[in-house]
Design a protein around this motif. Structure first.
Motif, PDB file in Angstrom:
ATOM      1  N   PRO A  13       0.827  -1.148   0.095  1.00  0.00           N
ATOM      2  CA  PRO A  13      -0.046   0.047   0.020  1.00  0.00           C
ATOM      3  C   PRO A  13       0.883   1.178  -0.049  1.00  0.00           C
ATOM      4  O   PRO A  13       1.782   1.358   0.765  1.00  0.00           O
ATOM      5  N   GLY A  14       0.530   2.130  -0.765  1.00  0.00           N
ATOM      6  CA  GLY A  14       1.275   3.322  -1.114  1.00  0.00           C
ATOM      7  C   GLY A  14       2.581   3.453  -1.724  1.00  0.00           C
ATOM      8  O   GLY A  14       3.361   4.211  -1.820  1.00  0.00           O
ATOM      9  N   SER A  15       2.748   2.276  -2.565  1.00  0.00           N
ATOM     10  CA  SER A  15       3.844   2.004  -3.287  1.00  0.00           C
ATOM     11  C   SER A  15       3.547   2.933  -4.564  1.00  0.00           C
ATOM     12  O   SER A  15       4.621   2.964  -5.448  1.00  0.00           O
ATOM     13  N   GLY A  16       2.501   3.263  -4.983  1.00  0.00           N
ATOM     14  CA  GLY A  16       2.221   4.146  -6.394  1.00  0.00           C
ATOM     15  C   GLY A  16       1.660   3.215  -7.421  1.00  0.00           C
ATOM     16  O   GLY A  16       1.454   3.769  -8.564  1.00  0.00           O
ATOM     17  N   LYS A  17       0.810   2.263  -7.047  1.00  0.00           N
ATOM     18  CA  LYS A  17       0.285   1.318  -8.121  1.00  0.00           C
ATOM     19  C   LYS A  17      -0.845   2.000  -8.705  1.00  0.00           C
ATOM     20  O   LYS A  17      -0.637   2.118 -10.168  1.00  0.00           O
ATOM     21  N   GLU A 113       6.100   8.020   4.174  1.00  0.00           N
ATOM     22  CA  GLU A 113       5.875   9.523   3.792  1.00  0.00           C
ATOM     23  C   GLU A 113       4.559   9.746   3.272  1.00  0.00           C
ATOM     24  O   GLU A 113       4.162  10.504   3.284  1.00  0.00           O
ATOM     25  N   ARG A 114       4.424   8.798   2.056  1.00  0.00           N
ATOM     26  CA  ARG A 114       3.064   8.874   1.376  1.00  0.00           C
ATOM     27  C   ARG A 114       1.995   8.995   2.206  1.00  0.00           C
ATOM     28  O   ARG A 114       0.926   9.357   2.210  1.00  0.00           O
ATOM     29  N   LEU A 115       1.987   7.745   3.145  1.00  0.00           N
ATOM     30  CA  LEU A 115       0.784   7.503   3.876  1.00  0.00           C
ATOM     31  C   LEU A 115       0.579   8.588   5.058  1.00  0.00           C
ATOM     32  O   LEU A 115      -0.791   8.869   5.433  1.00  0.00           O
ATOM     33  N   VAL A 120      -3.443   8.278   5.069  1.00  0.00           N
ATOM     34  CA  VAL A 120      -4.001   7.164   5.937  1.00  0.00           C
ATOM     35  C   VAL A 120      -5.712   7.219   6.190  1.00  0.00           C
ATOM     36  O   VAL A 120      -6.067   6.275   6.155  1.00  0.00           O
ATOM     37  N   ALA A 121      -5.955   8.461   6.020  1.00  0.00           N
ATOM     38  CA  ALA A 121      -7.559   8.548   6.092  1.00  0.00           C
ATOM     39  C   ALA A 121      -8.419   7.463   4.994  1.00  0.00           C
ATOM     40  O   ALA A 121      -9.405   7.027   5.055  1.00  0.00           O
ATOM     41  N   LYS A 122      -7.610   7.362   3.690  1.00  0.00           N
ATOM     42  CA  LYS A 122      -8.089   6.412   2.500  1.00  0.00           C
ATOM     43  C   LYS A 122      -7.672   5.093   2.961  1.00  0.00           C
ATOM     44  O   LYS A 122      -8.172   4.275   2.083  1.00  0.00           O
ATOM     45  N   ARG A 123      -7.163   4.660   3.873  1.00  0.00           N
ATOM     46  CA  ARG A 123      -6.618   3.388   4.041  1.00  0.00           C
ATOM     47  C   ARG A 123      -6.869   2.866   5.449  1.00  0.00           C
ATOM     48  O   ARG A 123      -6.296   3.073   6.686  1.00  0.00           O
ATOM     49  N   PRO A 124      -8.121   2.048   5.550  1.00  0.00           N
ATOM     50  CA  PRO A 124      -8.501   1.451   6.853  1.00  0.00           C
ATOM     51  C   PRO A 124      -7.527   0.609   7.527  1.00  0.00           C
ATOM     52  O   PRO A 124      -7.695   0.843   8.767  1.00  0.00           O
ATOM     53  N   LEU A 125      -6.662  -0.060   6.914  1.00  0.00           N
ATOM     54  CA  LEU A 125      -5.457  -0.805   7.860  1.00  0.00           C
ATOM     55  C   LEU A 125      -4.721   0.227   8.631  1.00  0.00           C
ATOM     56  O   LEU A 125      -4.047  -0.404   9.666  1.00  0.00           O
ATOM     57  N   PHE A 126      -4.537   1.398   8.388  1.00  0.00           N
ATOM     58  CA  PHE A 126      -3.765   2.337   9.087  1.00  0.00           C
ATOM     59  C   PHE A 126      -4.403   3.356   9.867  1.00  0.00           C
ATOM     60  O   PHE A 126      -3.430   4.186  10.603  1.00  0.00           O
ATOM     61  N   GLN A 127      -5.766   3.578   9.612  1.00  0.00           N
ATOM     62  CA  GLN A 127      -6.401   4.558  10.445  1.00  0.00           C
ATOM     63  C   GLN A 127      -6.346   4.558  12.026  1.00  0.00           C
ATOM     64  O   GLN A 127      -6.286   3.284  12.528  1.00  0.00           O
ATOM     65  N   GLY A 128      -6.102   5.628  12.771  1.00  0.00           N
ATOM     66  CA  GLY A 128      -5.911   5.606  14.119  1.00  0.00           C
ATOM     67  C   GLY A 128      -4.525   5.416  14.546  1.00  0.00           C
ATOM     68  O   GLY A 128      -4.548   5.029  15.734  1.00  0.00           O
ATOM     69  N   GLU A 130      -0.301   5.734  15.015  1.00  0.00           N
ATOM     70  CA  GLU A 130       0.608   6.757  14.933  1.00  0.00           C
ATOM     71  C   GLU A 130       1.748   6.437  13.994  1.00  0.00           C
ATOM     72  O   GLU A 130       1.780   5.125  13.737  1.00  0.00           O
ATOM     73  N   THR A 131       2.491   7.264  13.818  1.00  0.00           N
ATOM     74  CA  THR A 131       3.730   6.850  12.883  1.00  0.00           C
ATOM     75  C   THR A 131       4.615   5.899  13.043  1.00  0.00           C
ATOM     76  O   THR A 131       4.710   4.996  12.219  1.00  0.00           O
ATOM     77  N   GLY A 132       4.985   5.621  14.428  1.00  0.00           N
ATOM     78  CA  GLY A 132       5.712   4.346  14.835  1.00  0.00           C
ATOM     79  C   GLY A 132       4.871   3.125  14.599  1.00  0.00           C
ATOM     80  O   GLY A 132       5.424   2.136  14.148  1.00  0.00           O
ATOM     81  N   GLU A 133       3.496   3.098  14.896  1.00  0.00           N
ATOM     82  CA  GLU A 133       2.708   1.973  14.595  1.00  0.00           C
ATOM     83  C   GLU A 133       2.437   1.650  13.417  1.00  0.00           C
ATOM     84  O   GLU A 133       2.481   0.392  12.851  1.00  0.00           O
ATOM     85  N   ILE A 134       2.481   2.690  12.147  1.00  0.00           N
ATOM     86  CA  ILE A 134       2.371   2.407  10.768  1.00  0.00           C
ATOM     87  C   ILE A 134       3.733   1.905  10.414  1.00  0.00           C
ATOM     88  O   ILE A 134       3.517   0.934   9.406  1.00  0.00           O
ATOM     89  N   THR A 135       4.696   2.312  10.731  1.00  0.00           N
ATOM     90  CA  THR A 135       6.146   1.709  10.399  1.00  0.00           C
ATOM     91  C   THR A 135       6.122   0.310  10.677  1.00  0.00           C
ATOM     92  O   THR A 135       6.327  -0.416   9.978  1.00  0.00           O
ATOM     93  N   LEU A 136       5.890  -0.230  11.876  1.00  0.00           N
ATOM     94  CA  LEU A 136       5.804  -1.487  12.367  1.00  0.00           C
ATOM     95  C   LEU A 136       4.966  -2.444  11.388  1.00  0.00           C
ATOM     96  O   LEU A 136       5.053  -3.386  11.229  1.00  0.00           O
ATOM     97  N   LYS A 137       3.669  -1.977  11.217  1.00  0.00           N
ATOM     98  CA  LYS A 137       2.674  -2.586  10.506  1.00  0.00           C
ATOM     99  C   LYS A 137       3.158  -2.787   9.025  1.00  0.00           C
ATOM    100  O   LYS A 137       3.249  -3.792   8.394  1.00  0.00           O
ATOM    101  N   LEU A 138       3.849  -1.959   8.266  1.00  0.00           N
ATOM    102  CA  LEU A 138       4.375  -1.975   7.258  1.00  0.00           C
ATOM    103  C   LEU A 138       5.455  -3.031   6.911  1.00  0.00           C
ATOM    104  O   LEU A 138       5.497  -3.787   6.218  1.00  0.00           O
ATOM    105  N   GLN A 139       6.554  -2.997   8.314  1.00  0.00           N
ATOM    106  CA  GLN A 139       7.642  -3.822   8.135  1.00  0.00           C
ATOM    107  C   GLN A 139       6.909  -5.362   8.383  1.00  0.00           C
ATOM    108  O   GLN A 139       7.150  -6.276   7.750  1.00  0.00           O
ATOM    109  N   ASP A 140       5.960  -5.554   9.044  1.00  0.00           N
ATOM    110  CA  ASP A 140       5.175  -6.825   9.196  1.00  0.00           C
ATOM    111  C   ASP A 140       4.639  -7.211   7.784  1.00  0.00           C
ATOM    112  O   ASP A 140       4.844  -8.509   7.259  1.00  0.00           O
TER     113      ASP A 140
END
Length: 176
Positions: A13-17, A113-115, A120-128, A130-140
């Motif tokens: 998500p956010g790779s530019g597809k 950076e894009r998210l 983030v508002a357009k992507r339910p998986l990341f709503q709510g 914080e930046t650190g949590e998004i980073t961990l979720k992306l890594q996983d």
């Protein structure tokens, strides 16, 4: 059935597809489809609502059916998939059988950076989150999905992937 070129963009998500998909379709004179839009059109509900009301299992089966139907179209097109689409129900194998898969391998820093710039508002998986949590979720997510993405016929890496670069890679692909 005529053999038509089907370019299928895969990646995080956010790779530019979606953005690159529109650019490349425009430059090649192809139609552009977004798998999530096709799912919403078929189901008549938003993806978050489908997940909430019917569950992820239902969504993934629906996603596979819509993907297969799209790839059976008798026309040339570019298809932007959801980040998880290649990872379920042998979808990546189906994509590779019926189309030219392209993995947009963008750094997690660029995706983050894009998210965090309003995406983030357009992507339910990341709503709510914080930046650190998004980073961990992306890594996983990347560690779970990378083996599927790596099966793509073409891999484009970097944070400034352009339509011109993809066209160049497609020409090389067809020459080989």
């Amino acid at each position: 059935m005529k053999n038509q070129v089907k370019i299928v963009l895969v990646g995080m998500p956010g790779s530019g597809k979606s953005t690159l998909g529109k650019e490349i379709a425009n430059k090649l004179g192809f139609k552009i489809y977004d798998l999530d839009d096709l799912i919403v059109k078929r189901e008549g509900e938003s993806i978050p609502k489908i997940f909430m009301d019917k569950g992820e299992g239902y969504f993934r089966r629906l996603e596979s059916n819509v993907l297969s139907d799209a790839l059976d179209r008798d026309e040339a097109f570019v298809l932007s998939t959801g980040g998880g689409a290649p990872c379920y129900n042998e979808n990546m194998e189906i994509i590779n059988q019926k189309g030219i898969s392209v993995f947009l391998d963008v750094s997690l820093e660029q995706i983050l950076e894009r998210l965090t710039k309003g995406e983030v508002a357009k992507r339910p998986l990341f709503q709510g989150l914080e930046t650190g949590e998004i980073t961990l979720k992306l890594q996983d997510m990347l560690s779970e999905r990378i083996d599927y993405y790596e099966k793509a016929k073409i891999k484009l890496s970097g944070d400034d992937i352009s339509a011109e670069l993809l066209i160049s890679e497609l020409l090389t692909f067809f020459r080989s």
